[in-house]
Scaffold this motif. Structure first.
Motif, short mmCIF file in Angstrom:
data_model
loop_
_atom_site.label_atom_id
_atom_site.label_comp_id
_atom_site.label_asym_id
_atom_site.label_seq_id
_atom_site.Cartn_x
_atom_site.Cartn_y
_atom_site.Cartn_z
N GLY A 1 0.85 -1.19 0.00
CA GLY A 1 0.00 0.00 0.00
C GLY A 1 0.88 1.23 0.00
N ASP A 2 0.26 2.39 0.07
CA ASP A 2 1.03 3.62 0.18
C ASP A 2 1.43 3.76 1.65
OD1 ASP A 2 1.99 6.20 0.55
OD2 ASP A 2 0.80 6.98 -1.10
N LEU B 1 -11.16 6.39 -2.55
CA LEU B 1 -9.75 6.16 -2.88
C LEU B 1 -9.60 4.83 -3.59
CD1 LEU B 1 -7.03 6.27 -0.07
CD2 LEU B 1 -7.47 4.18 -1.34
N SER C 1 -6.18 2.28 -5.16
CA SER C 1 -4.73 2.13 -5.32
C SER C 1 -4.40 0.93 -6.19
CB SER C 1 -4.06 1.90 -3.95
OG SER C 1 -4.19 3.03 -3.13
N SER D 1 -0.80 -1.32 -7.29
CA SER D 1 0.57 -1.55 -6.86
C SER D 1 1.33 -2.32 -7.94
CB SER D 1 0.53 -2.36 -5.56
OG SER D 1 1.82 -2.73 -5.19
N THR E 1 -2.09 5.93 -6.08
CA THR E 1 -3.38 6.07 -5.41
C THR E 1 -4.12 7.29 -5.97
OG1 THR E 1 -2.51 5.10 -3.37
CG2 THR E 1 -4.51 6.43 -3.16
N ILE F 1 -4.77 6.90 4.80
CA ILE F 1 -4.55 6.53 3.40
C ILE F 1 -3.78 5.21 3.30
CG2 ILE F 1 -3.26 7.22 1.33
CD1 ILE F 1 -4.16 10.14 2.01
N THR F 2 -2.88 4.97 4.25
CA THR F 2 -2.13 3.71 4.20
C THR F 2 -3.04 2.49 4.32
OG1 THR F 2 -0.16 4.78 5.07
CG2 THR F 2 -0.23 2.38 5.20
N SER G 1 -5.39 2.24 1.28
CA SER G 1 -4.74 1.80 0.03
C SER G 1 -4.44 0.31 0.10
CB SER G 1 -3.48 2.62 -0.26
OG SER G 1 -2.44 2.32 0.65
N GLU G 2 -4.09 -0.19 1.28
CA GLU G 2 -3.89 -1.64 1.42
C GLU G 2 -5.17 -2.39 1.10
OE1 GLU G 2 -1.98 -1.15 5.56
OE2 GLU G 2 -1.30 -3.11 4.87
N SER H 1 -7.70 -1.42 -0.73
CA SER H 1 -8.03 -1.28 -2.14
C SER H 1 -7.21 -2.25 -2.98
CB SER H 1 -7.79 0.16 -2.59
OG SER H 1 -8.00 0.28 -3.98
#
Lengths: 454, 454
Positions: B238-239, B264, B266, B268, B301, B416-417, B420-421, B423
């Motif tokens: 993630g971010d 959001l 993301s 990767s 993201t 956001i971390t 994003s994980e 997502s």
């Protein structure tokens, strides 16, 4: 089967396998003759078509046999170009939107160049392939997923090669970077970026006389692209022009040739730029100030690849901004970005953690095609890349060989528009990317611009 | 209610409404006294904590009352710093991971600075607020959505202000651009970008003695951040470090203050960089060459905002590359990008469609805080921005007023971390962004860095 036949068959297969042509255009007879001329017909000779026409007229290996368009002004401008070239006046057709079908009836025409509004591309491509013509089509070749499939089916059924004239694949820096990618300078590629970030407000609006700006008209009251292109900004929200951004980087990561795009997601920003432009230039009482534009000003799209790379695309055509295609090519050994003209290569750049000026690297790895033809190309449009895309197409037509960008490239790059529309429409859902090659991507080899030939 | 009381009540509400403080820290008694000192305790005095400690020791308006850590080497280094400063030696606590709770028992401490591994932040923040301390916490304040909620609930329950020490909000160019945004130079903001693009390979791996590089150890055999930070690259995709990229642009588009992030997504890329680094530096037989890193090398993201803006974030810490936070701030009148140090403003830039060198604009719109304190800040870490973030925190503590970045900022940027994980884990699904303000974003006003005070 005699051993001779068998041997000949083996040689042929091996040669073709070496070329990686796991599918072959079946509609053409292969030829080693580089000296015959390519006999072209031009479907659509608006400003873009005239540009291609001019490049064709300058070549000794091209004969222009016919042109067609729906507007007298464009026909007249084209005739002037032909007269000035000293070449023979071709058949001139102006018989409404389906006049191009008469052009296709001409058996002497080997290939057509299609430069018409987007909505005509798929139908014209399919009709042309059915008429056994090579097709060179301006970007893009289909505006819906279904149209893209129809184009693929027509190409497979007729065996005729189709090349979308994606000129940015031939940009000098892009080709140098492709050369660097192939020589493993960036290591294993992990992430790529591109886009179309170009203030098109004076393309989308004009005064009905000049092609760019001077007014805020679009549709019937406008001239050139503003007659039709702007409608797409009224009705569609998505990455409306993905091919210049994706084509070059797709070639670097072997899309449709050992790799493929598997999924995509797009987000779209609020739409402000086009309305603002109308109000600024035309006043808030101008009738077009009432138009609601659906196209978000900045549309961002992420893609994933079968081999694990990510790609990022940006579409940004409604706001004041300097032109930038926003390229980035990044691997395990370093990266290139065009916005800052920077290259960084671990252990090779002058200083750790600092950008080199990309130009030194781009010069050093100048692509063989540019080394050979750079002088011929200079003066041609868009920094010379238009010359190369025409050259590649004409060489394929003359030699009766597959085009270096093929139908699968054309639809893969084009379909990003309708897929991004779907994704946005679904509130930012990841959507599946169709495999137009139907599995052939696993075996195809990347043959794009392997040498200094075409 | 007497009219006097009523009047006083009205004045108070009006003043607060003017400040836009729709929620007020209820745990603190307001004070106009700027002259008293801020009495700080330091939870974690590793290399980052020591950096904050040094800045605090340099200030006349700060007293350091206590430090704590779990490692003798860090305690010793900190004691050296304190001795050199000539300031009084504070209480020194080294009593294992929960030793910080003894620090919190000290009633004389107004505020704590937390600089510990990420997994400790939420718990330490919550304990500190419960102990009625102001909290200045290193990025980020929670590693899961649930932790972020717990931090919010603790702040609301205790009424204690929490500031995540997001220093990039104070970078000189960022503040100049914020100033320009507020003066409407870019028009209505449509799209923003940021990121954390920093080759951290020599942060994630070292030789157990030096903090950066020299080996490919991480975890117990390593020193400083490589002891704990690298584990996140093993286990999470993630971010992982969004706050430097998102904080500055979030302030420009009034996130949590009339706007909010709503969703959001993301993607990767494949993970190659860290393994490659281990093999390059440690050989393929090094035990760490067997480690599977989950973190994709480039994580991208996209976010959407209630007011229609899009935001793009990139996290890129495993590959060789020059440092760049990749900022872009784009509106209806033009845009700034930091990678090419370019600004374009329609009708104001020197030439149409061409970038101005951003520096001229950044100088012209230098933020009042930098004009006033630029000299004080020079020499402090990260180009001076560390000085400003400490200054802002200390001023809030001294005056017993809300911190300029608050708990809602802290959790919004941190979450956001884990989002994003999720997502990425869900295959690129758009996930909902929690509204930590629970509706208060609609009424809150943006008060960040409005003048030259703090």
């Amino acid at each position: 089967m005699s051993s001779t036949t068998s041997r000949r068959g083996f040689v042929k297969s091996a040669a073709l396998a070496g070329l990686g042509l796991s599918i072959l255009p079946s509609g053409i007879v292969f030829s080693k003759n580089k000296d015959r001329k390519a006999r072209l017909g031009f479907i659509g000779v608006g400003l873009r078509g005239q540009h291609h026409l001019q490049l064709a007229l300058q070549r000794d290996d091209v004969e222009v046999l016919a042109i067609c368009d729906v507007q007298q002004r464009m026909i007249d401008m084209s005739k002037d170009l032909i007269k000035k070239s000293g070449k023979r006046m071709p058949l001139v057709i102006m018989e409404g939107p389906y006049g191009y079908r008469r052009l296709l009836e001409n058996k002497d025409i080997d290939a057509v160049i299609i430069s018409t509004p987007w909505k005509w591309h798929a139908e014209m491509c399919i009709d042309s392939m059915n008429a056994k013509k090579y097709v060179g089509c301006e970007v893009m070749v289909g505006t819906t997923v279904e149209e893209c499939w129809q184009v693929v089916h027509a190409a497979e059924r007729t065996g005729m090669p189709l090349m979308m004239l994606e000129n940015v694949c031939y940009r000098r820096d892009v080709m140098a970077v492709l050369n660097m990618v192939r020589q493993n300078l960036f290591g294993e590629i992990v992430h790529v970026q591109g886009g179309y970030q170009h203030d098109l407000r004076e393309v989308k609006f004009n005064d009905g006389k000049q092609p760019y700006g001077g007014g805020v008209e679009f549709g019937e009251g406008a001239f050139s692209e503003a007659q039709w292109r702007t409608q797409h900004s009224v009705h569609r929200d998505g990455d409306l022009y993905p091919t210049h951004g994706i084509g070059p980087v797709a070639m670097m990561i072997d899309i449709n040739r050992g790799n493929r795009f598997t999924e995509l997601v797009s987000y779209s920003s609020k739409a402000r730029g086009l309305h603002d432009f109308i109000v600024k230039r035309g006043g808030e009482n101008h009738p077009n100030a009432k138009v609601k534009f659906k196209l978000g000003d900045v549309v961002t799209t992420m893609l994933k690849c079968a081999n694990g790379e990510t790609a990022l695309l940006q579409h940004d055509t409604n706001l004041p901004r300097p032109y930038s295609l926003g390229f980035r090519v990044q691997g395990t050994e370093g990266l290139w970005m065009d916005i800052n003209n920077g290259i960084y290569l671990e252990g090779k750049s002058k200083k750790p953690h600092e950008w080199d000026n990309a130009q030194e690297w781009l010069d050093k790895y100048d692509h063989p095609l540019w080394k050979k033809y750079g002088n011929d190309a200079s003066g041609a449009g868009h920094g010379g890349m238009d010359w190369f895309v025409m050259h590649a197409f004409v060489e394929a037509v003359k030699r009766k060989i597959p085009t270096p960008q093929d139908v699968y490239d054309a639809v893969t790059w084009s379909v990003i528009t309708p897929l991004s529309e779907s994704s946005i429409h679904l509130g930012g859902e990841t959507v599946e990317f169709p495999d137009f090659t139907q599995g052939k991507w696993m075996h195809r080899k990347n043959e794009f611009a392997l040498n200094d030939d075409y």
